[in-house]
Every structure is written in C-alpha cells, then in structure tokens.
Design a protein around this motif. Structure first.
Motif, PDB file in Angstrom:
ATOM      1  N   LEU A 143      46.912  29.387  37.153  1.00 27.93           N
ATOM      2  CA  LEU A 143      46.502  30.003  35.886  1.00 27.93           C
ATOM      3  C   LEU A 143      45.466  31.098  36.142  1.00 27.93           C
ATOM      4  CD1 LEU A 143      46.501  30.100  32.745  1.00 27.93           C
ATOM      5  CD2 LEU A 143      44.715  28.335  32.809  1.00 27.93           C
ATOM      6  N   GLU A 144      45.680  32.220  35.479  1.00 34.00           N
ATOM      7  CA  GLU A 144      44.730  33.319  35.556  1.00 34.00           C
ATOM      8  C   GLU A 144      44.330  33.663  34.117  1.00 34.00           C
ATOM      9  OE1 GLU A 144      45.286  36.317  38.772  1.00 34.00           O
ATOM     10  OE2 GLU A 144      45.885  37.541  37.061  1.00 34.00           O
ATOM     11  N   LEU A 145      43.053  33.926  33.903  1.00 37.77           N
ATOM     12  CA  LEU A 145      42.600  34.304  32.566  1.00 37.77           C
ATOM     13  C   LEU A 145      42.207  35.768  32.574  1.00 37.77           C
ATOM     14  CD1 LEU A 145      40.319  31.193  31.869  1.00 37.77           C
ATOM     15  CD2 LEU A 145      42.711  31.535  31.179  1.00 37.77           C
ATOM     16  N   ALA A 174      40.364  37.443  35.663  1.00 34.30           N
ATOM     17  CA  ALA A 174      40.601  38.883  35.823  1.00 34.30           C
ATOM     18  C   ALA A 174      39.851  39.652  34.739  1.00 34.30           C
ATOM     19  CB  ALA A 174      42.093  39.187  35.743  1.00 34.30           C
ATOM     20  N   LEU A 175      39.311  40.799  35.096  1.00 36.74           N
ATOM     21  CA  LEU A 175      38.681  41.679  34.113  1.00 36.74           C
ATOM     22  C   LEU A 175      39.737  42.700  33.671  1.00 36.74           C
ATOM     23  CD1 LEU A 175      36.074  42.360  32.614  1.00 36.74           C
ATOM     24  CD2 LEU A 175      35.368  43.739  34.566  1.00 36.74           C
ATOM     25  N   ASP A 176      40.105  42.616  32.387  1.00 33.36           N
ATOM     26  CA  ASP A 176      41.229  43.390  31.827  1.00 33.36           C
ATOM     27  C   ASP A 176      40.759  44.768  31.343  1.00 33.36           C
ATOM     28  OD1 ASP A 176      43.800  43.872  30.976  1.00 33.36           O
ATOM     29  OD2 ASP A 176      43.852  42.257  29.492  1.00 33.36           O
ATOM     30  N   ASP A 177      41.685  45.714  31.289  1.00 28.42           N
ATOM     31  CA  ASP A 177      41.432  47.041  30.698  1.00 28.42           C
ATOM     32  C   ASP A 177      40.219  47.734  31.298  1.00 28.42           C
ATOM     33  OD1 ASP A 177      43.527  46.390  29.047  1.00 28.42           O
ATOM     34  OD2 ASP A 177      42.271  45.857  27.335  1.00 28.42           O
ATOM     35  N   PRO A 192      31.678  37.203  39.813  1.00 26.99           N
ATOM     36  CA  PRO A 192      32.623  37.574  40.867  1.00 26.99           C
ATOM     37  C   PRO A 192      34.070  37.442  40.388  1.00 26.99           C
ATOM     38  CG  PRO A 192      31.755  35.368  41.274  1.00 26.99           C
ATOM     39  CD  PRO A 192      31.128  35.849  39.999  1.00 26.99           C
ATOM     40  N   PHE A 193      34.572  38.460  39.722  1.00 25.57           N
ATOM     41  CA  PHE A 193      35.950  38.434  39.228  1.00 25.57           C
ATOM     42  C   PHE A 193      36.928  38.370  40.396  1.00 25.57           C
ATOM     43  CE2 PHE A 193      33.606  40.323  35.727  1.00 25.57           C
ATOM     44  CZ  PHE A 193      34.120  39.625  34.657  1.00 25.57           C
ATOM     45  N   ASP A 194      38.022  37.692  40.173  1.00 25.69           N
ATOM     46  CA  ASP A 194      39.049  37.617  41.213  1.00 25.69           C
ATOM     47  C   ASP A 194      39.887  38.884  41.223  1.00 25.69           C
ATOM     48  OD1 ASP A 194      38.902  34.683  42.140  1.00 25.69           O
ATOM     49  OD2 ASP A 194      38.873  34.546  39.951  1.00 25.69           O
ATOM     50  N   MET A 228      37.846  41.999  45.431  1.00 29.88           N
ATOM     51  CA  MET A 228      38.658  41.693  44.254  1.00 29.88           C
ATOM     52  C   MET A 228      40.048  42.297  44.405  1.00 29.88           C
ATOM     53  SD  MET A 228      36.063  42.333  41.063  1.00 29.88           S
ATOM     54  CE  MET A 228      35.640  43.986  41.519  1.00 29.88           C
ATOM     55  N   ALA A 229      41.057  41.575  43.919  1.00 27.32           N
ATOM     56  CA  ALA A 229      42.404  42.129  43.849  1.00 27.32           C
ATOM     57  C   ALA A 229      42.434  43.145  42.710  1.00 27.32           C
ATOM     58  CB  ALA A 229      43.407  41.016  43.601  1.00 27.32           C
TER      59      ALA A 229
END
Ligand code: C2E
Ligand code: MG
Ligand code: MG
Ligand code: MG
Length: 288
Positions: A143-145, A174-177, A192-194, A228-229
C-alpha cells in the motif's frame, strides 16, 4: 443602448451564477446518498517502472457513476465531499475497495491511494487504514498513500505523527503533485517521503519550455540525492518518456501507458497476461 446591453450582460451573468449554484446544490444533495446507493467506483491507472520496464503498481482514482450525469470526475466532487464532511466515509470506502482489489493482483504489484488533508484532521485515520489492511489481507508493503503538501500545512505536528505511524507499519508515503502549491523544500526535510510525484503541468511543458525541463531535472536530482523514488505524472508522448528516462526518473504514469480503468479490466489484463507466461512470472509482465 449601452446601458441596456450592460444590464443584459449583468442579467446573463447573474443567471449563469445562479445555474452554477443550482448545479452545485444538486451535486451536494446527490453526493450525500451516492455512497449508500453504491454509485461510486474505483478506477485504476498503471504506474510504469522505467528501469524494470514493467508496471509496478496502480493508482486508485475514484469515479462517481451518477444516474443522470454519467461518470463524474473526482475533481468535481472531491472538493465538495471535503466541504460537506463526507470525505472521511468516502475515503474509507475507497481505501477498503482498493485494498480488496489489490490483494487479487500479482504479489509484487502495489496500489496507491489518495488521501485528502481533511482525512488527517479526523482522528481515526491510521486505525481505519489498519482495518482496511486487516479486512482485505493486503500486506502493508503493497500500500502506498499519496498526500499533497496541503495536508502538511495545518497542524503539521499531528500530521507528521500520523505519517510516521503509518510508515512504521510498512506503508509507503508519496508526496503528490509536487511543484504546485508552495512546494516548500522544508516539507522534504520534515518527513522522509518514499516517493515524489512531479505534477503533470511540468511534464507537459518540459518538451518546449527549457525552464520547465530545468525544474524537472533539478527535482529528479534532488529526489535521488534524498533517496526518494520519483513518478512523473501525465506522460502522454514517447518524447516525454525518453527525456524522463534520460533524466533518471523512476516511474511514469499517463495516457501513453493507459488511462484509469475499472477494476474488472485490470483483473482481465492480469488474467490474460498470466496465461501467456510461465507460472509465477505474472508480475514481470510488460505493460504493452
Ligand atoms: P492526482 O492524484 O494527481 O491523480 C492524477 C490525475 O491525472 C488523475 O485524474 C488521472 O486520471 C490524471 N491523468 C493521468 N494520466 C494523465 C495524462 O496522461 N494526461 C492527463 N491530462 N491527465 C492524466 P482524476 O482521476 O480525474 O483525479 C483527479 C484528482 O482527484 C486526483 O489527482 C486526486 O487529487 C483526486 N482524487 C482522485 N481519487 C481520489 C480519492 O479516492 N481520494 C481523494 N482524496 N482524492 C482523489
Ligand atoms: Mg494521486
Ligand atoms: Mg498527482
Ligand atoms: Mg496531479
């Protein structure tokens, strides 16, 4: 004459404003019952892993099958759901649907679910996510958020605590947008975002605007340095894909690969591919 025209224009404007208010009211009323009437549906769009050359996961994107309006986009009703306080039950519903669906996919295919800032303001977020994982049997690692920086704007201490708690379960964040909004680099320092998802507006203009290309290159470099990816959103052309590959982007998402599709179509896609591959190799499919 000018006066008459002016008045006419004013009336027209007033009318269209009124129409908008009416349309919105109608959506509000219907949205309150959409969940119980089972009108919501989750679509899935592939996330294509560039170096592996295969689909590594899918993003869950909610749709509303309105009885008379047809398929309504989340851009139209998510903001209203947030205002009406419906985003918490709606978000919980999407989460359980997405987890139950993903558990039927090959074992190394992940699912990404979007979270609204308002979901962080409700108390039971991590509890309800744990419940979705337990009920579905989906391992937390699949799961990824996806959260936007606006979630970190208010009460960020509490939000960060929740993120750390979810992270400790093995869920990826994940940090979106990224690139829209304030894009403050302090967010990257605070958690630390993935993964970092580069907004589609930069990807779209990358090919003909050197400044946008420079931003994409810098963000990809920064993300790599921070471990980070990266996902580029809105990839629509081969040229964009080639550039992103060259710049070292991890993952791409966009109409070039596929549009968001109903769950059944994803299941069929896996089933069809599985038939053509030796057992146990299902996960190493090509996307096309
Ligand atoms: P997002 O999370 O940034 O999702 C990516 C959006 O880009 C999706 O729009 C997707 O269909 C669209 N997209 C993907 N590839 C392309 C492309 O190549 N070109 C173009 N022009 N667009 C592309 P969608 O499905 O309309 O969703 C819009 C937004 O609604 C999402 O943006 C997300 O912020 C929100 N959303 C969707 N589902 C949920 C949900 O379950 N919960 C919450 N809180 N928000 C959601
Ligand atoms: Mg998203
Ligand atoms: Mg996005
Ligand atoms: Mg976006």
């Amino acid at each position: 004459r000018a006066k008459a025209e002016g008045r006419g224009t004013f009336c027209f404007f007033e009318q269209s404003m009124n129409d908008k208010v009416q349309a919105r009211r109608a959506i509000e009323v219907d949205l309150r019952t959409a969940l119980v009437r089972d009108e919501l549906e989750v679509f899935y769009q592939p996330l294509f892993h560039l170096s592996a050359g295969q689909v590594g996961g899918f993003e869950a994107l909610v749709r509303w099958r309105h009885p008379t309006r047809g398929l309504v986009s989340p851009a139209q009703f998510i903001p209203i759901a947030e205002e009406l306080g419906l985003i918490v039950p709606l978000g919980e519903w999407v989460m359980i649907q997405a987890c139950k669906e993903a558990v039927t996919w090959p074992r190394d295919i992940k699912v990404a679910v979007n979270l609204s800032p308002a979901q962080f303001r409700s108390n039971g977020l991590s509890k309800s996510i744990r419940r979705a994982l337990n009920e579905s049997g989906l391992p937390a690692g699949r799961l990824e958020l996806e959260i936007t920086e606006s979630a970190l704007l208010q009460d960020s201490e509490a939000v960060l605590a929740t993120l750390h708690e979810l992270r400790s379960l093995g869920i990826r964040i994940a940090l979106d947008d990224f690139g829209t909004g304030y894009s403050s680099l302090s967010y990257l320092r605070s958690f630390p975002f993935d993964k970092l998802k580069i907004d589609q507006s930069f990807v779209r203009e990358m090919g003909y605007r050197p400044d946008c290309q420079a931003i994409v290159v810098s963000v990809l470099g920064l993300a790599a340095e921070l471990g980070m990816a990266t996902t580029a959103e809105g990839v629509e052309t081969e040229e964009q894909l080639e550039q992103l590959r060259e710049f070292g982007c991890t993952e791409a998402q966009g109409y070039l690969f596929d549009r968001p599709r109903p769950a059944g179509e994803i299941r069929h896609w896996f089933a069809a591919k599985a038939n053509t591959l030796p057992r146990g190799k299902t996960a190493s499919l090509q996307s096309s």
